[in-house]
Design an enzyme around this catalytic site. Structure first.
Site, PDB file in Angstrom:
ATOM      1  N   SER A   1      -9.078   1.072   8.190  1.00 52.16           N
ATOM      2  CA  SER A   1      -8.524   0.562   9.437  1.00 52.16           C
ATOM      3  C   SER A   1      -7.352  -0.352   9.124  1.00 52.16           C
ATOM      4  CB  SER A   1      -9.591  -0.184  10.229  1.00 52.16           C
ATOM      5  OG  SER A   1     -10.146  -1.189   9.409  1.00 52.16           O
TER       6      SER A   1
ATOM      7  N   LYS B   1       0.793  -1.231   0.000  1.00 48.43           N
ATOM      8  CA  LYS B   1       0.000   0.000   0.000  1.00 48.43           C
ATOM      9  C   LYS B   1       0.829   1.287   0.000  1.00 48.43           C
ATOM     10  CE  LYS B   1      -4.383  -1.562   0.389  1.00 48.43           C
ATOM     11  NZ  LYS B   1      -5.521  -1.106  -0.439  1.00 48.43           N
TER      12      LYS B   1
END
Lengths: 402, 402
Positions: free
Chosen positions: A118, A88
């Site tokens: 989250s 990511k």
């Protein structure tokens, strides 16, 4: 509520979704990311090239069929060794750095960035923002695990709590934007995120080429598909190279929404699955749907069971000695256990076999979480697929690393 | 029983225990072993260079003392990625290949090799023997875990079962030797085993040099100490280089027999510990005692608690994403948690700090075993040492890879 305009990271001027844009993204983010290794493993490659037993197929949709006999050599792109433990950061750094180019660092620092997540994207954005002294606002459900909240706060991000529904999250995001002017950097459905994630495909190509003999080439790449940012990016990067791209999903509780959507010719916009591959519980977005559903970009989508994911994870941990999260191994699970994929590979790759890149997307799990996953009663027969190849060419239990 | 002569792998003509013998061993075995990577990790290096909190020292022998402030940069030699998942193949291949040189391949094939081990050495010897089509006989206690038995059999070795005491094992070994003429290749107390294990030190030196800036050098190496084969080999390889060598052991139930023996000036020949570091439950042998107890070779021995081992293991799995067995992390645990070591390092390394090689000896454990280890009630306070370093320089919980 007062009407609000959501400030997304601007998409104009925006590089087109083509390979050269991925190359430009790679050049930009390279100083900030790890060049993660591409590893091979004899045990897993041998297992991939060994037919499943009839017993292993019992109770599956392939029961009674002749097991496929594909040949494959596996090359694992280990994004579990990436910064923050997952791919990511590629997209997050790319989106933030393009934002700085477009608005100027002072302006971006004044306004900040915001996202709702989250998971790995939250930490990735927090890290990217911190690297440029930009305030980061992360909207997380109140029920998030304390370690994730602490981890995000440790990256100097401001955590805002919300309810668990997407409406509740978006309301808090809108509130943050109104108060701070922060720019939204969404987790996957954003062109700069897609281009950023695609950079790993360039590294796979380069590293696999180094490992192959003259005349050999990379034939295919398989990657997990959740929101589709990574799969889209890889597909864009490899479009026109002749390297096929495949997506893998969990089938549990309809988690294979991309596969089902493509089959039905219509995007599925809502998914409610509690698959252990918790990074893959999201549906595709507008942008990622366009790429993932285009056969010229993604050649096929395949699904695996929770049992398949656990078996593959056990092999990667115990045999390959790599610590991965469940979402990371759906590609490998597809190669090892999905007979549709294995038959296709046998047909397409033939005697020569395929050199196939397998993306391990991340390693952000805990011993506690793994203990829970493996303590659960599997929804299918125990220990069916597990094991490696014995001297007789059959799949047997063993304890030997490649 | 009839009197028997035990045929050990011959030690004459035998290369002396000096660095050039290790270099020769390396040249010989290189085609058969993996050159395992040397990895760095920002999180763990930062943690090593951050003082422990007073709270962390509560209940230890260092309670109330000022925590040490060492500086260290860590370089992890990942033998968990080695063939069969542990460093043991180095010694096994070296012993077998020297045996072939000395007796000829036909003679060795006729007689075979034998060892008593239920652990990594058994699989290592089985693999080395199989590579040269030599019969391998492995004597294992009947109570060995089925996966270890199956793993050894999958290497085409013949498994002979024995009782659990050393007398019972040795009787079965003697019996195998009488019947087959097989040569005993012991797990650690053998010169060719020691020289073989030492080869990893050459790789550590070379790889760390590549990672360091001009003018920097490797200052020390720390490795686990069980029977002492690896520690001795490393000490022989690095003797005269100025690089200090340290050994690490579990303290549980007297598992720090080498440390205690050296302190008392006399070898401890019997150890009964059920430490989770199950590869380190053995005492030193004749040869390894001579090297390990010589300060000119091994600068110091340090012990860590079961809690320290678990904390270090959790960090390596969750933060570094490497799958390791408990025995593998006692060196790291020493660096992070043993205040004697940390004070020594602060004193000796000073402001400049040390570049220190940390050996991860193996990764042969299972999810099931890890689950058991972490389910046990720790013998000390919960979660004390765990965590990484926050923005304020204190050790805090976090979930971020380096």
């Amino acid at each position: 509520m007062a009407s609000r305009t959501t400030t997304m990271a601007p998409e104009a001027p925006q590089a087109p979704l083509i390979r050269s844009s991925v190359e430009a993204a790679h050049a930009l983010i390279q100083p900030h990311i790890h060049r993660t290794p591409v590893l091979t493993n004899t045990t897993l490659t041998t297992l991939a090239s060994t037919p499943q037993t009839g017993d292993a197929l019992k109770g599956t949709q392939w029961e009674g069929q002749e097991p496929a006999k594909p040949k494959a050599k596996l090359f694992f792109k280990c994004e579990n060794f990436q910064r923050i433990g997952a791919f990511k950061v590629r997209g997050a750094f790319h989106a933030v750095m393009r934002l700085i180019e477009q608005e100027g660092i002072e302006e971006v620092r004044r306004k900040g960035v915001v996202t709702h997540s989250s998971g790995n994207h939250a930490q990735a954005l927090a890290l990217a923002a911190r690297s440029f002294s930009i305030p980061a606002h992360i909207v997380m459900p109140t029920i998030s695990t304390p370690s994730k909240i602490a981890g995000t706060q440790a990256q100097n991000a401001t955590v805002h709590f919300s309810g668990s529904t997407s409406q509740e999250r978006e309301a808090v995001v809108a509130d943050v934007i109104q108060k701070t002017g922060a720019t939204l950097v969404p987790p996957y459905d954003h062109l700069n995120i897609i281009l950023g994630q695609g950079t790993m495909a360039l590294e796979i190509q380069t590293e696999v080429a180094k490992l192959l003999a003259e005349g050999e080439s990379l034939d295919a790449v398989i990657a997990p598909c959740g929101g589709g940012g990574m799969l889209s990016g890889i597909a864009v990067a490899l479009h026109g190279t002749g390297i096929k791209v495949f997506g893998a999903e969990p089938s549990f509780q309809g988690g294979d929404d991309a596969r089902r959507g493509v089959e039905a010719g219509e995007r599925i916009t809502s998914v409610k699955t509690l698959t252990i591959a918790d990074g893959l519980r999201t549906p595709l977005g507008d942008h990622t749907w366009k790429i993932v559903s285009d056969k010229a970009y993604v050649s096929g989508l395949y699904a695996v069971t929770e049992k398949n994911i656990k078996d593959a994870m056990k092999l990667v941990l115990e045999r390959m000695k790599c610590f991965v999260e469940p979402s990371a191994v759906v590609g490998l699970a597809t190669i090892l256990y999905n007979e549709d994929f294995r038959n296709m590979m046998e047909r397409e790759a033939g005697e020569k076999g395929w050199n196939i890149g397998v993306v391990f997307s991340g390693g952000n799990t805990t011993i506690e979480a793994i203990t829970k996953i493996f303590a659960e009663v599997p929804e299918e027969k125990a220990e069916r697929h597990e094991g490696v190849v014995g001297a007789d060419g059959k799949r047997v239990a063993e304890n030997v690393a490649g």
